[in-house]
Motif scaffolding. Structure first.
Motif, PDB file in Angstrom:
ATOM      1  N   GLN A 427       0.799  -1.228   0.000  1.00  0.00           N
ATOM      2  CA  GLN A 427       0.000   0.000   0.000  1.00  0.00           C
ATOM      3  C   GLN A 427       0.834   1.282   0.000  1.00  0.00           C
ATOM      4  OE1 GLN A 427      -0.631  -2.637   2.217  1.00  0.00           O
ATOM      5  NE2 GLN A 427      -2.188  -3.379   0.763  1.00  0.00           N
ATOM      6  N   LYS A 605      -6.254  -7.352 -10.563  1.00  0.00           N
ATOM      7  CA  LYS A 605      -6.264  -5.940 -10.182  1.00  0.00           C
ATOM      8  C   LYS A 605      -7.477  -5.228 -10.764  1.00  0.00           C
ATOM      9  CE  LYS A 605      -2.554  -5.668  -7.676  1.00  0.00           C
ATOM     10  NZ  LYS A 605      -2.623  -5.255  -6.252  1.00  0.00           N
ATOM     11  N   GLU A 608     -10.222  -6.100  -8.545  1.00  0.00           N
ATOM     12  CA  GLU A 608     -10.054  -5.316  -7.326  1.00  0.00           C
ATOM     13  C   GLU A 608     -10.456  -3.867  -7.556  1.00  0.00           C
ATOM     14  OE1 GLU A 608      -6.087  -5.686  -5.934  1.00  0.00           O
ATOM     15  OE2 GLU A 608      -6.202  -7.855  -5.624  1.00  0.00           O
ATOM     16  N   LEU A 609     -10.097  -3.335  -8.721  1.00  0.00           N
ATOM     17  CA  LEU A 609     -10.462  -1.961  -9.031  1.00  0.00           C
ATOM     18  C   LEU A 609     -11.981  -1.812  -9.127  1.00  0.00           C
ATOM     19  CD1 LEU A 609      -9.723   0.930  -9.854  1.00  0.00           C
ATOM     20  CD2 LEU A 609      -9.486   0.124 -12.213  1.00  0.00           C
ATOM     21  N   GLU A 610     -12.611  -2.778  -9.794  1.00  0.00           N
ATOM     22  CA  GLU A 610     -14.070  -2.731  -9.915  1.00  0.00           C
ATOM     23  C   GLU A 610     -14.725  -2.799  -8.538  1.00  0.00           C
ATOM     24  OE1 GLU A 610     -17.663  -5.326 -11.993  1.00  0.00           O
ATOM     25  OE2 GLU A 610     -15.633  -5.410 -12.810  1.00  0.00           O
ATOM     26  N   ASN A 611     -14.233  -3.721  -7.697  1.00  0.00           N
ATOM     27  CA  ASN A 611     -14.774  -3.830  -6.342  1.00  0.00           C
ATOM     28  C   ASN A 611     -14.506  -2.554  -5.544  1.00  0.00           C
ATOM     29  OD1 ASN A 611     -15.691  -6.422  -6.853  1.00  0.00           O
ATOM     30  ND2 ASN A 611     -13.835  -7.388  -6.077  1.00  0.00           N
ATOM     31  N   SER A 612     -13.329  -1.991  -5.778  1.00  0.00           N
ATOM     32  CA  SER A 612     -12.983  -0.749  -5.080  1.00  0.00           C
ATOM     33  C   SER A 612     -13.924   0.382  -5.480  1.00  0.00           C
ATOM     34  CB  SER A 612     -11.530  -0.355  -5.395  1.00  0.00           C
ATOM     35  OG  SER A 612     -11.225   0.905  -4.847  1.00  0.00           O
ATOM     36  N   ASN A 615     -17.217  -0.238  -3.808  1.00  0.00           N
ATOM     37  CA  ASN A 615     -17.133   0.128  -2.391  1.00  0.00           C
ATOM     38  C   ASN A 615     -17.078   1.645  -2.213  1.00  0.00           C
ATOM     39  OD1 ASN A 615     -17.140  -2.557  -1.579  1.00  0.00           O
ATOM     40  ND2 ASN A 615     -14.910  -2.720  -1.666  1.00  0.00           N
ATOM     41  N   THR A 616     -16.394   2.301  -3.144  1.00  0.00           N
ATOM     42  CA  THR A 616     -16.314   3.759  -3.071  1.00  0.00           C
ATOM     43  C   THR A 616     -17.687   4.381  -3.278  1.00  0.00           C
ATOM     44  OG1 THR A 616     -14.041   3.748  -3.897  1.00  0.00           O
ATOM     45  CG2 THR A 616     -15.242   5.816  -4.062  1.00  0.00           C
ATOM     46  N   TRP A 619     -19.582   3.816  -0.132  1.00  0.00           N
ATOM     47  CA  TRP A 619     -19.066   4.716   0.907  1.00  0.00           C
ATOM     48  C   TRP A 619     -19.578   6.136   0.695  1.00  0.00           C
ATOM     49  CZ3 TRP A 619     -16.012   9.079   1.148  1.00  0.00           C
ATOM     50  CH2 TRP A 619     -15.488   9.414   2.401  1.00  0.00           C
ATOM     51  N   ASN A 869     -17.826   7.674 -10.665  1.00  0.00           N
ATOM     52  CA  ASN A 869     -17.508   6.264 -10.430  1.00  0.00           C
ATOM     53  C   ASN A 869     -18.526   5.340 -11.083  1.00  0.00           C
ATOM     54  OD1 ASN A 869     -15.072   6.335  -8.911  1.00  0.00           O
ATOM     55  ND2 ASN A 869     -16.204   7.037  -7.131  1.00  0.00           N
TER      56      ASN A 869
END
Length: 911
Positions: A427, A605, A608-612, A615-616, A619, A869
């Motif tokens: 990170q 990745k 992960e980006l799609e999930n991020s 989640n964003t 949020w 997003n």
């Protein structure tokens, strides 16, 4: 000289004056004119035409015009043209233009002459479009006419009319097949004058040139290729040139240096991850087919390998004959030249594409790759099955205690004059300055540490040392160590010399070789206490070495003694590992590994980006809910505080009003005391009004205002407390939101200047010496009238008794109803206080304006981020090929590289 040549040059008269060279042509023609007149049937037109030419030659243009105006035979069109020429010489350009336009003839030469004269005339009259039309018509009519195409080219270039210039050059190149015109056109191409022209326009031209001169053909094609790059017509050009080459079928024996270069560069551009495979399907098959035909010796392997790589994934795209030819060419190629640069370009393309899509590999992977790409040092990785011995060797090489047996981190040690330590996780990357912190982190965290400091041994031998945790640890540790195996140029496996080599130790080394077959592995037997000359020790060492060589035939084995105080033997052993090793060849192997790993990693990745992003979005939605709640809470707080503050202020104002309404009538009635026996009843109203106003003002100044000021100060303090409660609430709210945002996002500061404004206004309204307007309480209609109303008819009877009159007047003052007067005075005094009360709600709103603005701004920003997003997420889900296709292209690039570098071996299926 032909007749038309004579007419063009205005020397036709020579045919009539032939044999009379010693006499002036005018005399000769004059004599002929007289003789012709004497004939019964005369034809003077020929003589007059000739006379006009002579006069023209001698610049007697008017006489020439007179002669030519009387021509009525077949020479009349030439005469009209000559009249126009004469007027042109006289600078009568409009007349000249009219005569040129009158010429009607079947003679192409005369037509061209007229057009050329008009061309010159229009230039002189600055009618450039008409001049262009004239010269174009002349070229179209007879392009072989002397100098006509040269004149046209010069004019077009002078006027910067390169569209016409290109059209002329193309037409003349095809018509004449002259290399001159091809060279002219190539010049236009290099200057960028053809970039907007559809590539198909040049097809016939290029076909013609290919048949004439292959070298010039290649040069022109290369120029056109460069001109269409970074152009909307680029892909049209690629399609056109590939179709053309398929038609002409160029000879492989030709040396197509420029063309091969263009094909290779374009192929690399097409494969950089920018384009989708469905878009490339129209270009790649023909592009590879042609590239393989025209490739130079140095590019043949690249072209044929590309064909085989594409055929593995898309076998229907390429003809079987093309694939067979590619296999033959690969088999015939000389593979001694390794194409290192290619794999570096492939890797950088993958990395650049990943960054453009926000697909981060993580800070640790980035750090390892940067070290690989930037370092010229030999990377030595030290590991083993026994931690204490491994740590001992590492510390001996470093010259200081830098590692322990309990280390959990992988540490890269490098020499540098300035000490610098970075701890790197997936990170983040952070710098630490305290060496004790470094030791503690190395022991307690599974991370990557880059440690730079002055280390003489590493500096002397151009080494970078990699210290990893033991490979006998848990599976996760092995997974963390594996990437460093591909960073290493060699591995030193530290063995326990106190006992014979065990199968467990050799098994660990074998597993390392399974992961990285090309990595050189050498062994070090540490802590040999006896001299190596001891027979038992020598036999033990020979036996251990023999066992190692059974599994690792090329491994070097070294017995390190603790008595090697200066590390001279150990240093010599390390140097023997470095000697003869090619860093370049090792880098190629490493980059190939990381390229493959990156292609495997990036799909994960992307998920992960799609999930991020999902989640964003969630949020942000939750934050909007919280922010909306804060807005509602703040609005309720504002309403509550406004009610409290306004209510308390209203109580004060109402109390003052009641006090004035009660006290003013008494003050006015008390003024009856002013009436004495000697009172002047005629002016008593003036005296009474003055005294009444005076007493009212005194009462307000000395009694009402001090109490009012005191009570309002208490109210302001109470209001400040209410505001402070709000500020505390908002401050707590700010802290809570900023923790959620993980930054100082919100500052919900209130405007306490409102209180300062209130203090200023209250001070102004409650200060002493307030002078109210003068009220008329006792009317000036004569005080006697007031008395008469009270005393009636008794006034006349007792007019002489002043005491009685005085008493009656006093009673009238005391008994008067002063309610309306008190109300009027009170209203006047209360006007400012009540207006101030009306402004309180506005001021309280101002107090809360900034928090509301901040919260609403945050809501709007979150909404915008959600929208952005959601758009990104929709694009990712709607067009997954934007992410998958580039990875497929990179996979093909790697396959091509492997074909190029291992074509003499069996190339296994890509995994």
């Amino acid at each position: 000289m032909t007749l038309e040549k004579q007419l063009i040059n205005k020397c036709y008269y020579n045919t009539l004056t032939e044999g009379s060279e010693n006499e002036h042509p005018i005399k000769v023609l004059g004599d002929l004119f007289i003789l012709e007149q004497q004939k019964e049937v005369t034809d003077l037109s020929y003589i007059r035409f000739a006379q006009g030419e002579v006069y023209f030659q001698n610049k007697d243009y008017e006489t020439a015009i007179f002669k030519w105006e009387n021509i009525h035979n077949e020479l009349m069109p030439w005469a009209q043209k000559n009249i126009a020429d004469a007027n042109f010489e006289l600078d009568f350009l409009e007349i000249a233009e009219e005569y040129y336009k009158l010429v009607e003839t079947d003679s192409d030469d005369l037509k061209v002459e007229v057009l050329l004269q008009l061309f010159t005339l229009y230039i002189q009259r600055d009618k450039l479009e008409m001049a262009a039309d004239s010269i174009k018509n002349a070229v179209e009519l007879n392009p072989d006419y002397p100098n006509v195409t040269d004149m046209a080219r010069s004019f077009f270039e002078e006027q910067q009319d390169f569209a016409s210039g290109v059209e002329l050059a193309v037409a003349e190149a095809i018509r004449t097949e002259s290399l001159f015109w091809f060279e002219v056109l190539e010049g236009y191409v290099k200057e960028g004058h053809t970039a907007a022209i559809a590539p198909s326009y040049f097809r016939e031209l290029l076909m013609t040139l290919y048949m004439i001169n292959e070298a010039r053909f290649e040069s022109l094609v290369a120029a056109l290729w460069d001109s269409y790059k970074q152009n909307d017509l680029y892909f049209q050009w690629l399609k056109e040139i590939n179709y053309l080459l398929l038609d002409v079928n160029p000879r492989r024996s030709s040396n197509w240096q420029e063309l091969s270069k263009q094909y290779k560069e374009t192929y690399l551009e097409l494969m950089n991850g920018t384009y989708l495979i469905k878009d490339l399907s129209d270009y790649i098959p023909f592009h590879l087919t042609n590239w393989m035909k025209i490739a130079t010796i140095s590019d043949t392997l690249a072209a044929s390998s590309a064909v085989l790589a594409w055929n593995e994934l898309y076998p229907a795209w390429l003809e079987d004959s093309v694939v067979s030819e590619a296999e033959d060419l690969v088999g015939q190629s000389n593979h001694t030249n390794k194409h290192m640069g290619d794999i570096f370009l492939i890797f950088e393309s993958i990395r650049k594409w990943a960054n453009s899509k926000d697909l981060s590999m993580g800070e640790r992977a980035e750090s390892i790759i940067d070290e690989l790409l930037d370092s010229n040092n030999f990377h030595l990785l030290i590991t083993g099955n026994e931690a204490t011995r491994k740590a001992s060797i590492v510390n001996r090489l470093l010259g200081k205690e830098m590692t322990t047996a309990s280390n959990s981190s992988t540490v890269l040690f490098k020499h540098d004059e300035q000490a610098e330590v970075h701890v790197i996780t997936d990170q983040e990357e952070k710098s630490i300055s305290v060496l004790d912190d470094f030791m503690q982190i190395a022991e307690n965290e599974q991370t990557h540490i880059r440690c730079k400091m002055p280390i003489p041994f590493l500096n002397k031998n151009n080494l970078s040392l990699i210290d990893t945790p033991l490979l006998t640890n848990q599976r996760k540790s092995k997974k963390d160590v594996i990437p460093y195996l591909y960073l290493a140029d060699s591995l030193l496996f530290v063995l326990n010399s106190d006992s014979l080599l065990t199968y467990k130790e050799i098994e660990t080394a074998v597993k390392i070789r399974e992961h990285v077959p090309e990595l050189p592995i050498h062994f070090l037997l540490h802590n040999m206490e006896q001299s190596t000359s001891n027979q038992v020790t020598v036999e033990w060492l020979e036996k251990t070495t023999s066992w190692i060589h059974t599994y690792f035939p090329n491994a070097k084995v070294f017995a390190s003694s603790q008595f090697d105080e200066h590390n001279s033997q150990l240093e010599e052993f390390i140097q023997s590992m470095v000697n003869g090793y090619s860093l370049g060849e090792g880098s190629e192997r490493k980059i190939l590994y990381y390229s493959k790993q990156l292609i495997k990693l990036l799909p994960k990745k992307r998920i992960e980006l799609e999930n991020s992003i999902v989640n964003t979005i969630k949020w942000n939605e939750e934050m909007i809910t919280k922010l909306d709640g804060a807005v509602n809470q703040l609005r309720d707080t504002e309403e509550e505080k406004a009610q409290i503050i306004k209510r308390d202020y209203s109580k004060i104002v109402n109390k003052v009003r009641q006090e004035l309404m009660a006290s003013i009538p008494d003050l006015l009635k008390d003024c009856a005391e002013l009436i004495k026996e000697d009172t002047d009843f005629e002016n008593i109203h003036v005296t009474l009004n003055d005294e009444m106003n005076k007493r009212i003002n005194k009462h307000i100044d000395e009694t009402v205002l001090p109490k009012l000021h005191e009570e309002i100060q208490i109210w302001i303090a109470s209001s400040e407390g209410e505001f402070s409660d709000c500020w505390a609430l908002l401050n707590e709210m700010s802290v809570s939101f900023n923790q959620l945002y993980d930054e100082e996002k919100l500052s919900l500061a209130c405007d306490f200047k409102v209180l300062d404004d209130w203090r200023r206004d209250i001070d102004r309204m409650t200060r002493s010496n307030i002078q109210l307007e003068k009220f008329t309480i006792i009317k000036g209609s004569a005080s006697s009238q007031l008395f008469m109303k009270s005393a009636g008819k008794l006034l006349g009877a007792i007019s002489q008794n002043k005491g009685t009159l005085q008493n009656k007047f006093k009673q009238s003052i005391k008994n008067k109803d002063y309610t309306k007067d008190a109300q009027s005075i009170t209203n006047t005094f209360m006007q400012q206080l009540e207006f101030f009360g009306k402004t309180l709600e506005r001021d309280i709103t101002i107090f809360f304006t900034n928090p509301f603005d901040e919260l609403n701004r945050a809501i709007e920003e979150n909404q915008q981020e959600i929208k952005a997003n959601e758009q990104s997420l929709n694009n990712m889900r709607k067009n997954p090929e934007v992410y998958t296709d580039p990875l497929t292209l990179f996979e093909i690039n790697i396959r091509q590289y492997e074909w190029m570098n291992h074509a003499d071996e069996k190339v296994f299926e890509y995994r």
